[in-house]
Design a protein around this motif. Structure first.
Motif, PDB file in Angstrom:
ATOM      1  N   VAL A   1       7.827   6.408 -13.054  1.00  0.00           N
ATOM      2  CA  VAL A   1       9.048   4.839 -12.599  1.00  0.00           C
ATOM      3  C   VAL A   1       7.788   4.299 -11.714  1.00  0.00           C
ATOM      4  O   VAL A   1       8.211   3.260 -11.647  1.00  0.00           O
ATOM      5  CB  VAL A   1       9.065   5.771 -11.456  1.00  0.00           C
ATOM      6  N   CYS A   2       6.230   3.941 -11.932  1.00  0.00           N
ATOM      7  CA  CYS A   2       5.838   3.372 -11.613  1.00  0.00           C
ATOM      8  C   CYS A   2       5.826   1.529 -12.381  1.00  0.00           C
ATOM      9  O   CYS A   2       5.393   1.570 -13.634  1.00  0.00           O
ATOM     10  CB  CYS A   2       3.759   3.382 -10.871  1.00  0.00           C
ATOM     11  N   PRO A   3       6.273   0.948 -12.061  1.00  0.00           N
ATOM     12  CA  PRO A   3       6.416  -0.221 -12.762  1.00  0.00           C
ATOM     13  C   PRO A   3       4.989  -0.809 -13.166  1.00  0.00           C
ATOM     14  O   PRO A   3       5.016  -1.765 -14.129  1.00  0.00           O
ATOM     15  CB  PRO A   3       6.797  -1.572 -11.868  1.00  0.00           C
TER      16      PRO A   3
ATOM     17  N   GLY B   1       4.424  -2.557  -3.791  1.00  0.00           N
ATOM     18  CA  GLY B   1       5.418  -2.041  -2.976  1.00  0.00           C
ATOM     19  C   GLY B   1       7.081  -1.749  -2.755  1.00  0.00           C
ATOM     20  O   GLY B   1       7.414  -2.092  -2.203  1.00  0.00           O
ATOM     21  N   CYS B   2       7.077  -1.406  -4.234  1.00  0.00           N
ATOM     22  CA  CYS B   2       8.335  -1.457  -4.725  1.00  0.00           C
ATOM     23  C   CYS B   2       8.824  -0.187  -4.586  1.00  0.00           C
ATOM     24  O   CYS B   2      10.069  -0.342  -4.292  1.00  0.00           O
ATOM     25  CB  CYS B   2       8.475  -1.225  -6.221  1.00  0.00           C
ATOM     26  N   ALA B   3       8.262   1.249  -3.946  1.00  0.00           N
ATOM     27  CA  ALA B   3       8.979   2.367  -3.728  1.00  0.00           C
ATOM     28  C   ALA B   3       8.971   3.280  -4.335  1.00  0.00           C
ATOM     29  O   ALA B   3      10.120   3.643  -3.892  1.00  0.00           O
ATOM     30  CB  ALA B   3       9.235   1.898  -2.123  1.00  0.00           C
ATOM     31  N   PHE B   4       9.162   2.429  -5.863  1.00  0.00           N
ATOM     32  CA  PHE B   4      10.142   3.893  -6.658  1.00  0.00           C
ATOM     33  C   PHE B   4       9.115   4.712  -6.246  1.00  0.00           C
ATOM     34  O   PHE B   4      10.293   5.760  -6.648  1.00  0.00           O
ATOM     35  CB  PHE B   4       9.803   3.071  -8.257  1.00  0.00           C
ATOM     36  N   CYS B   5       7.811   4.955  -6.784  1.00  0.00           N
ATOM     37  CA  CYS B   5       7.356   5.954  -6.780  1.00  0.00           C
ATOM     38  C   CYS B   5       7.925   6.916  -5.506  1.00  0.00           C
ATOM     39  O   CYS B   5       7.791   7.964  -5.993  1.00  0.00           O
ATOM     40  CB  CYS B   5       5.990   6.217  -6.722  1.00  0.00           C
ATOM     41  N   ALA B   6       7.933   6.209  -4.099  1.00  0.00           N
ATOM     42  CA  ALA B   6       8.380   7.082  -2.839  1.00  0.00           C
ATOM     43  C   ALA B   6       9.972   7.338  -3.021  1.00  0.00           C
ATOM     44  O   ALA B   6      10.262   8.530  -2.356  1.00  0.00           O
ATOM     45  CB  ALA B   6       8.221   6.564  -1.631  1.00  0.00           C
TER      46      ALA B   6
ATOM     47  N   ARG C   1       1.097  -1.216   0.311  1.00  0.00           N
ATOM     48  CA  ARG C   1       0.092   0.067  -0.244  1.00  0.00           C
ATOM     49  C   ARG C   1       0.846   1.643   0.254  1.00  0.00           C
ATOM     50  O   ARG C   1       1.682   1.027   0.680  1.00  0.00           O
ATOM     51  CB  ARG C   1      -0.816  -0.276   1.361  1.00  0.00           C
ATOM     52  N   VAL C   2       0.462   2.205  -0.703  1.00  0.00           N
ATOM     53  CA  VAL C   2       1.196   3.235  -0.564  1.00  0.00           C
ATOM     54  C   VAL C   2       0.279   4.399  -0.117  1.00  0.00           C
ATOM     55  O   VAL C   2      -0.819   4.757   0.057  1.00  0.00           O
ATOM     56  CB  VAL C   2       2.280   3.173  -2.168  1.00  0.00           C
ATOM     57  N   ILE C   3       1.144   5.555   0.872  1.00  0.00           N
ATOM     58  CA  ILE C   3       0.097   6.695   1.587  1.00  0.00           C
ATOM     59  C   ILE C   3       0.819   7.577   1.393  1.00  0.00           C
ATOM     60  O   ILE C   3       2.095   7.624   1.277  1.00  0.00           O
ATOM     61  CB  ILE C   3       0.114   6.009   3.251  1.00  0.00           C
TER      62      ILE C   3
ATOM     63  N   GLU D   1       4.729   7.073   1.499  1.00  0.00           N
ATOM     64  CA  GLU D   1       5.143   5.572   2.788  1.00  0.00           C
ATOM     65  C   GLU D   1       4.140   4.893   1.527  1.00  0.00           C
ATOM     66  O   GLU D   1       3.427   4.754   1.095  1.00  0.00           O
ATOM     67  CB  GLU D   1       4.417   6.497   3.526  1.00  0.00           C
ATOM     68  N   VAL D   2       5.197   3.643   2.149  1.00  0.00           N
ATOM     69  CA  VAL D   2       5.211   2.578   1.531  1.00  0.00           C
ATOM     70  C   VAL D   2       5.064   1.342   2.237  1.00  0.00           C
ATOM     71  O   VAL D   2       5.720   1.420   3.990  1.00  0.00           O
ATOM     72  CB  VAL D   2       5.943   2.702   0.707  1.00  0.00           C
ATOM     73  N   GLU D   3       3.676   0.304   1.994  1.00  0.00           N
ATOM     74  CA  GLU D   3       3.446  -0.033   3.734  1.00  0.00           C
ATOM     75  C   GLU D   3       3.422  -1.642   2.793  1.00  0.00           C
ATOM     76  O   GLU D   3       2.569  -2.280   1.729  1.00  0.00           O
ATOM     77  CB  GLU D   3       2.301  -0.353   4.343  1.00  0.00           C
TER      78      GLU D   3
ATOM     79  N   ILE E   1       0.254   2.611 -11.576  1.00  0.00           N
ATOM     80  CA  ILE E   1      -0.913   2.802 -11.091  1.00  0.00           C
ATOM     81  C   ILE E   1      -1.003   4.219 -10.307  1.00  0.00           C
ATOM     82  O   ILE E   1      -1.795   4.928  -9.508  1.00  0.00           O
ATOM     83  CB  ILE E   1      -1.152   1.542 -10.157  1.00  0.00           C
ATOM     84  N   VAL E   2       0.173   4.984 -10.549  1.00  0.00           N
ATOM     85  CA  VAL E   2      -0.025   6.468  -9.820  1.00  0.00           C
ATOM     86  C   VAL E   2      -0.215   7.326 -11.038  1.00  0.00           C
ATOM     87  O   VAL E   2       0.718   7.413 -12.382  1.00  0.00           O
ATOM     88  CB  VAL E   2       1.691   6.435  -9.660  1.00  0.00           C
ATOM     89  N   VAL E   3      -0.835   8.491 -11.121  1.00  0.00           N
ATOM     90  CA  VAL E   3      -1.363   9.185 -11.309  1.00  0.00           C
ATOM     91  C   VAL E   3      -1.812  10.970 -10.395  1.00  0.00           C
ATOM     92  O   VAL E   3      -1.808  10.359  -9.737  1.00  0.00           O
ATOM     93  CB  VAL E   3      -3.369   9.095 -12.173  1.00  0.00           C
TER      94      VAL E   3
HETATM   95  S1  SF4 Z   1       5.441   1.654  -4.769  1.00  0.00           S
HETATM   96 FE1  SF4 Z   1       5.683   0.998  -6.490  1.00  0.00          FE
HETATM   97  S2  SF4 Z   1       4.297  -0.437  -7.740  1.00  0.00           S
HETATM   98 FE2  SF4 Z   1       3.610   0.609  -5.854  1.00  0.00          FE
HETATM   99  S3  SF4 Z   1       2.555   2.602  -6.744  1.00  0.00           S
HETATM  100 FE3  SF4 Z   1       5.012   2.969  -5.990  1.00  0.00          FE
HETATM  101  S4  SF4 Z   1       5.618   2.790  -7.871  1.00  0.00           S
HETATM  102 FE4  SF4 Z   1       4.195   1.871  -8.126  1.00  0.00          FE
END
Ligand code: SF4
Ligand SMILES: Cc1ncc(C[n+]2csc(CCOP(=O)(O)OP(=O)(O)O)c2C)c(N)n1
Ligand SMILES: Cc1ncc(C[n+]2csc(CCOP(=O)(O)OP(=O)(O)O)c2C)c(N)n1
Ligand code: SF4
Ligand code: SF4
Ligand code: SF4
Ligand code: SF4
Ligand code: SF4
Ligand SMILES: [Mg+2]
Ligand SMILES: [Mg+2]
Lengths: 70, 357, 183, 245, 245, 357, 70, 183
Positions: free
Chosen positions: A22-24, A53-58, A5-7, A67-69, A27-29
């Motif tokens: 960068v989201c593989p 949960g790859c946290a690329f976005c973060a 989950r990303v917050i 934040e990523v969980e 889903i980030v818009v």
């Molecule tokens: S954690 Fe990875 S998969 Fe999830 S929204 Fe961020 S970039 Fe996309």
């Protein structure tokens, strides 16, 4: 299947769109429908269940919005 | 020529070019960045040269070299950058090189802020660098005046072989007013720069640009000769505006943009039946001492008040000029705060209340 | 006669240009003018504002503390500058972006739907010109022709097609000032 | 008989004020010879440093400017930009060039400023009485390294030529020595080449000359030359460090 | 679920004032993460520059000093000499470090000053509105190179990492980028390693981070990352430039 | 403790060490080179650290860092080097950091010469840097006094969190006199340096050393708070020596080594039956204004004369203090020339002749 | 046999002795019997006829004391 | 009583040390003293000179313009400082290196063959101590014992063998002052 989950701390978002590139999972818009108090359309995630949960976005966010969980 | 609406900083840059300045060495700093930007654009068009130096220290020493080579040359900066130029300015004054240096003052000390201030008065007029020397310090109040003073500043620099400082502030640099680039009203006979290092071809003595005199006697003679020049400057170059001083009960001393605010106050005071005068030094060095002396002797003048964007700097020169003949008060804001007309007026009323009691 | 004007809004709304056009037009009319921007870290996003003076007399202080007119293009500017209008002065509010009403009752207030009109004209970036049109129509501080001439100077020759749009915006702005509230 | 060696025209008649055996004098002469041979005295403008060579303006028989300590490259830049067809050189010590004037030399080089720099590395501040220079050797005792230069506290000797050679704007950089005839001749060639580089408009040129300071090293002039050879050259390898296009 | 990514403790809660998409923010976070991971926040003292990162003292959650423009390495030296067992770092832009502060960074490096330098190379002066930096690319248009940077007049882009790597006192120098996730991760490792170098007492460490300035480059943040990759990296090759003992 | 014969420069260095100074950052320049040399030797012995910085600019910024980290720290230089420190000094004053800065003044402007001078008075007392700020400026006249003032200077700096300048000259630095390193007579309660950046362990607020206040209102408040501190300093720290002023017909103002020469002149004048007094400001900032005011009101005092090794700088403060009550004259030599007793005496006689006519 | 001659401007000599170390003929020596007005024993040549005019002495002299003729 | 002394000579003649020893000895006697060197480019070769004051009163100016005694160790110093002797004062001339006679007739002049005596003692470097011995003997400004003690401090403990030599030099200098000329 891994749950993740990303917050977004939307008030901090400056709408730079870096996270969207960068989201593989793609889903980030940007939330074109709303603005934060700074006047930016914040980034958000559609289809959170696809998040891995790859946290690329973060990691690319310059404003520590995400934040990523997992 | 017709008028154009220009930012103070750009107008100053254009004025320099119109005055024949072809070399500019500077380093970015707010609130004067339009000057180097303008120069970077315009100088190549007129066959000149702009260099963004690696620092203010380097910039002022490039100015030294270019001035020594006989060119009309300018640099500009704002407070912290001007502090870094102090050694260089002392060298330029010591080596008697003409140039124009602009300081668009911002709030200090230290990194301070970027809003307009007048707290570099001491540095500009007393000598922030080491040793006995003075800059000619010109303090324009409007953009038109800035343009005129920059143009005349180059002439003054050349005539006396002395650096000239334009002391403005962020407000003057950032605002726009109509200006006209017009020829100077006073034509000066400028000496040829026979002293410039242009190559020793044998048709004149070898030229050396230098401020070292290891024999103290020689150094003293050198300094005293420079001070004779300063006496000439004091005699010839004082500029001052007196505004509404006849019948004034109190005379305010203010320069630059502050003087404009004071003028508004004076108009306002007039409407309230209070007679306030303004002495506006245009040359901060040489200071218009005798103007203050004269008005201090008038009976209708009960007091003076220096209004500055500082904690009180020019007020010392006002006191030195008035020399105890009348009380001298001070009102100031600092750090980038601009005095408000109402506050000034109420200070004036307080003083009048005090002295007429 | 002295017009002491404050214009305020977001960074990208063309606030500075509005002020400069006014000052330029004033100059073309042979008036004394000055334009003073706020500068500093505010420049990077946030709000922007400028002071303009157009006067028959030489301009003393370029700072406007008691404005004959204030134009506010966004909400924070209304909050900040409403108090700066002198008694009996004029406040122009961009009602497209400001839902709040002015609170003072000793001044005249016009609500101009500047962005809506601009959108109607097909370019939301001319909202500033709509507002300017309203101001000019209301005060007669400068003639619209001079504003256009100033704009031509500012844009350069290549942008002639923009001029028509801006002229239109000025005109539409002028039409709005009927809806003003004098209290 | 003809003169096979005589005082170059580009030196004035004034006797040097340098200490006995100080190699500043040799380098002065080499610079003057190079100027003579290239026939450029009339269009050469020199910039003197603050350091023992502060009076260089009295010795070089061309127009000269005396710069503030370390700022000679900036001053030279000012001159060169105004008079691009003149030849402009600076003459600087290691305190002047490698300490206080670091920014000025680095940026003159990176700008490719078309000037020539004569850099006297004598591993010490001569004029002020023998303090550590950035080029002082490890272990070397100076007025401000009384226990010998300890790199853990006072850092390492700086190799300016190698450092400046990394910059794209530098066109020609060579390190030479003047501790014997062979090296003096080499130094002369390098200095001449540096001026030629400028004349060709190629950009920044510098010759670093390893030099002695018998007075502050506490040696006789003859000992000093040996010390230079044995101690400085291993730390500061001679040779061309940069040669452009 | 556990947090796999969260705000580092070594950042305060204060939102950055940087422009949207400015990578200063990424680097701040990386520095804070490195400090967190090494567990050294309590003994870290940071030095903020003058530049867009001038308010760094509001963001790093440790004791901080705000230095004069370019002088951060000198300020850091003062701190480190007084408190040798603390960790001291500077955070500097390319105007700050590569222009006005050239002498300070060169001499901190050559002294082997045991500090860590985070050097943000964004090829421009951000804070003052987009003037040329020493690192501005050839042809790049800035406020002070309105016709594009012409090396014949304004010099060549300066490669600080390569230059400082020639100095004996520098222990670890690497150039990294933050234009994509892979490079961000690499940058993080480099920053951490720089602090480790300091903790091991090895001497001067510096990480040069290629960074964007969308505002003054006149691009969107996303375009800016691409421009960085395509234009800056060829001029500023990534990688370790120095790794000592 | 017994006396030792020491050079002024070395005595100053030793005094700093005895005052607990453990950090020195400097750059060589004549005539103060014995200070860094002494520090380089002594500091390692006492567990301190000496760094020869790459420049004066760097040195003053190292001082900033070390002072901000809570240390007692010093730097020293001479005129051109002090000019280069102006930006840093303004920052240090703005960030309210305590430190001691020595200026062994030499002739200027520019490279000038290396002989003693007092022509950096303006720079030291008015603020050579930008913005509103002041250094506390102490001007010792003997080596013993230099030692005492250096030691007290560190206390003053710490008490008020303000930089202190020791303003000497080449003569004071190079001469030898017997000195005693004795504990300060006045013990001060010094505040703990809780503001120092020593690591944020959580037992106190996060410490930030800074002079940036981007909001002008905040900057003004900051500056005004500093100026309140200055008022305290003016109240508490003025130091001045009056010598032979009772019954004096003329009072000479002189500081530092010049004051010693004037004392010789006064003895000489006495033998000729002329009563000359001396007011010797020991603190140049804060200036002993009220001392001058008081003596200016005495009837027996007909005139003042400022004697300086400059073209006339302190004389302005004398005039400001006397404020027109009595005439103020000036006699000076500059560029490294030292006023000769006979010349001073004949100037005094001239003035007395003038005012008693 | 090549004739050569060196001329010392003795007043300029500072007695540093560098010239004496480079003469291939070893004919440059210090004149211990006299001092110039600066107080230095000047360098001089004994047996001038051995001089080959190589100018080494002149080339190393830091004070340009020596001229060479050939 | 105030002794105002100028000592002058070549750089290498130990001029500065002479002055420092005098001042140190004066201090040991409980007097007020000062020592002031000339400094500057002269240091590099050329001449050196210093001023010493030994006084019962606190020392006002450390500069000696009217000397109670002047010691000159070389010819240029005689030319430069002869005029600085006050009327009735003392001039000590190193006759080993100065062939010229003093020209003033209102002062006392002693010719001390300082270098010759030093050479006799086997070390020409103690010429300065010979001269100092003469001065002390002539004026009683300080006691020779304190000069030796000062010298011991200056040289450090390792150089004890030099002390004897210097003592001897002081003594021999003292013997010379019989040959003085009072005009
Ligand atoms: S954690 Fe990875 S998969 Fe999830 S929204 Fe961020 S970039 Fe996309
Ligand atoms: C701003 C400034 N700082 C310091 C000095 C003092 N100073 C004069 S020369 C010099 C260093 C000389 O050393 P170097 O450059 O190596 O030249 P050298 O004498 O060894 O030839 C210094 C520090 C000065 N004149 N100005
Ligand atoms: C002495 C001095 N000179 C100039 C400035 C103005 N100034 C502030 S930031 C800056 C440059 C910023 O550029 P950089 O270091 O590259 O940082 P960035 O903003 O790009 O991150 C300058 C020139 C100053 N504050 N002080
Ligand atoms: S990267 Fe951060 S600031 Fe930029 S849009 Fe995404 S969440 Fe917002
Ligand atoms: S001090 Fe050293 S460098 Fe200077 S002149 Fe003497 S020997 Fe040469
Ligand atoms: S101006 Fe450039 S460097 Fe500064 S915050 Fe904005 S994008 Fe970043
Ligand atoms: S020219 Fe050659 S051979 Fe002749 S004296 Fe000089 S060194 Fe010797
Ligand atoms: S090298 Fe020159 S100065 Fe030295 S001894 Fe020989 S002639 Fe004299
Ligand atoms: Mg050197
Ligand atoms: Mg940058």
């Amino acid at each position: 299947m891994c749950m993740a989950r990303v917050i977004f701390d939307e008030e901090r978002c400056k709408g730079c769109e870096l996270c969207t590139t960068v989201c593989p999972k793609g889903i980030v818009v940007m939330a074109r429908d709303r603005m934060n108090s700074k006047g930016y359309h914040p980034a958000t995630v559609i289809e959170m269940d696809k998040c891995i949960g790859c946290a690329f976005c973060a990691r690319i966010c310059p404003d520590v919005v995400i934040e990523v969980e997992k | 020529m017709s008028k154009v609406l220009m930012k103070g900083n750009e107008a100053i840059a254009e004025a320099a070019i119109q005055a024949g300045c072809r070399y500019f060495f500077g380093y970015p700093i707010t609130p004067q960045n339009e000057i180097p930007a303008y120069m970077a654009k315009r100088l190549p068009e007129v066959g000149g040269c702009f260099i963004q130096a690696e620092s203010e220290v380097s910039a002022i020493n490039m100015v030294y070299g270019a001035a020594g080579a006989g060119a009309r040359v300018m640099t500009s900066s704002s407070s912290p950058g001007i502090s870094l130029k102090q050694e260089g300015l002392s060298y330029i004054a010591g080596a008697e090189l003409p140039c124009v240096v602009v300081n668009m003052v911002r709030g200090g000390p230290g990194l301070g802020g970027i809003q307009p201030a007048q707290s570099d008065y001491f540095q500009a007029t007393k000598g922030g660098g080491h040793g006995d020397y003075h800059l000619v310090v010109l303090a324009p109040s409007t953009i038109q005046e800035a343009v005129d003073l920059v143009m005349e500043g180059f002439d003054i620099a050349d005539q006396y072989r002395n650096p000239v400082m334009i002391l403005g502030d962020g407000m003057l640099g950032q605002m726009m007013e109509p200006v006209e680039f017009r020829p100077l009203s006073s034509k000066r006979e400028l000496p040829l720069k026979t002293w410039a290092t242009t190559g020793y071809t044998g048709d004149r003595p070898r030229n050396i640009i230098n401020s070292l005199f290891i024999d103290p006697q020689a150094l003293e003679e050198h300094v005293k000769r420079i001070y004779q020049k300063y006496e000439e400057i004091k005699k010839n170059e004082v500029k001052v505006e007196c505004y509404n001083c006849e019948d004034a009960e109190i005379i305010v001393a203010a320069y630059g943009t502050t003087a404009r605010i004071v003028k508004s106050v004076i108009q306002k005071a007039k409407r309230e039946g209070i007679n306030v005068g303004l002495i506006r030094p245009i040359t901060l060095w040489p200071f218009p001492t005798s103007t203050f002396e004269e008005w201090a002797q008038r009976e209708h003048v009960k007091a003076f008040m220096s209004v500055e964007m500082s904690m009180g700097q020019m007020v010392e020169d006002v006191r030195l000029s008035v020399n105890g003949r009348k009380p001298v008060y001070f009102y100031g804001r600092t750090g980038g705060m601009v005095p408000e007309p109402n506050a000034i007026l109420s200070e004036i009323k307080k003083v009048i209340g005090g002295v007429s009691r | 006669m002295t017009h002491q004007i404050i214009i305020a809004g977001f960074g990208g709304q063309g606030i500075m240009l509005m002020g400069q056009l006014l000052a330029y037009a004033g100059m073309l009319e042979g008036k004394n003018v000055s334009w003073l921007p706020s500068y500093g870290p505010e420049m990077r996003g946030g709000t922007a504002n400028c002071n303009v003076i157009i006067s028959d007399e030489p301009v003393a202080s370029p700072i406007v503390t008691e404005a004959t007119a204030v134009m506010v293009m966004n909400r924070p500017s209304l909050d900040r500058f409403e108090g700066a209008v002198m008694r009996g002065g004029l406040l122009l509010v961009n009602s497209s972006l400001i839902d709040k009403k002015a609170s003072r009752d000793d001044i005249e207030v016009c609500y101009i739907p500047a962005n809506e009109i601009a959108d109607q004209l097909g370019n939301s970036r001319v909202a500033n010109m709509v507002m300017l049109g309203s101001y000019i129509a209301k005060t007669g501080a400068v003639s619209p022709a001079f504003v256009i001439e100033s704009l031509r100077k500012a844009l350069g020759p290549s942008k002639e097609h923009f001029i028509t749009l801006n002229e239109e915006a000025l005109k539409r702005g002028a039409e709005c000032v009927k809806e003003c509230v004098r209290r | 008989m003809t003169k096979v060696f005589t005082r170059p025209k580009s030196l004035t008649d004034k006797p040097f004020h340098y200490c006995p055996g100080c190699t500043h004098g040799i380098v002065h002469r080499l610079v003057a010879e190079a100027i003579d041979e290239l026939g450029i005295r009339e269009k050469t403008i020199g910039v003197a440093p603050v350091g023992c060579a502060v009076f260089a303006y009295e010795y070089f028989n061309c127009d000269m400017q005396e710069a503030a300590h370390g700022r000679a490259p900036a001053v030279a830049t000012g001159i060169k930009r105004v008079l691009p067809d003149r030849v402009v050189f600076t003459y600087q010590g290691d305190g002047d060039l490698a300490a206080i004037g670091t920014a000025e030399i680095v940026h003159a080089a990176t700008r490719g400023e078309n000037i020539t720099v004569i850099f006297i590395n004598n591993a010490i501040y001569g004029m002020t009485g023998g303090q550590m220079a950035p080029t002082t050797l490890i272990g070397q005792v100076t007025a401000t390294t009384p226990y010998g230069r300890d790199p853990g506290k006072a850092g390492y000797p700086i190799r300016m030529s190698e450092m400046l050679a990394t910059l794209e704007g530098s066109a020609y950089i060579e390190r030479v020595s003047v501790h014997d005839i062979k090296h003096i001749n080499q130094a002369k060639r390098a200095i001449k080449k540096a001026f030629e580089t400028q004349l060709a408009g190629k950009g920044f040129s510098m010759v670093e000359v390893l030099s002695t300071c018998p007075t502050n090293w506490g040696m006789t002039p003859v000992e000093a030359l040996k010390w230079l050879e044995q101690n400085m050259i291993p730390c500061y390898p001679l040779g061309v460090k940069k040669e452009g296009k």
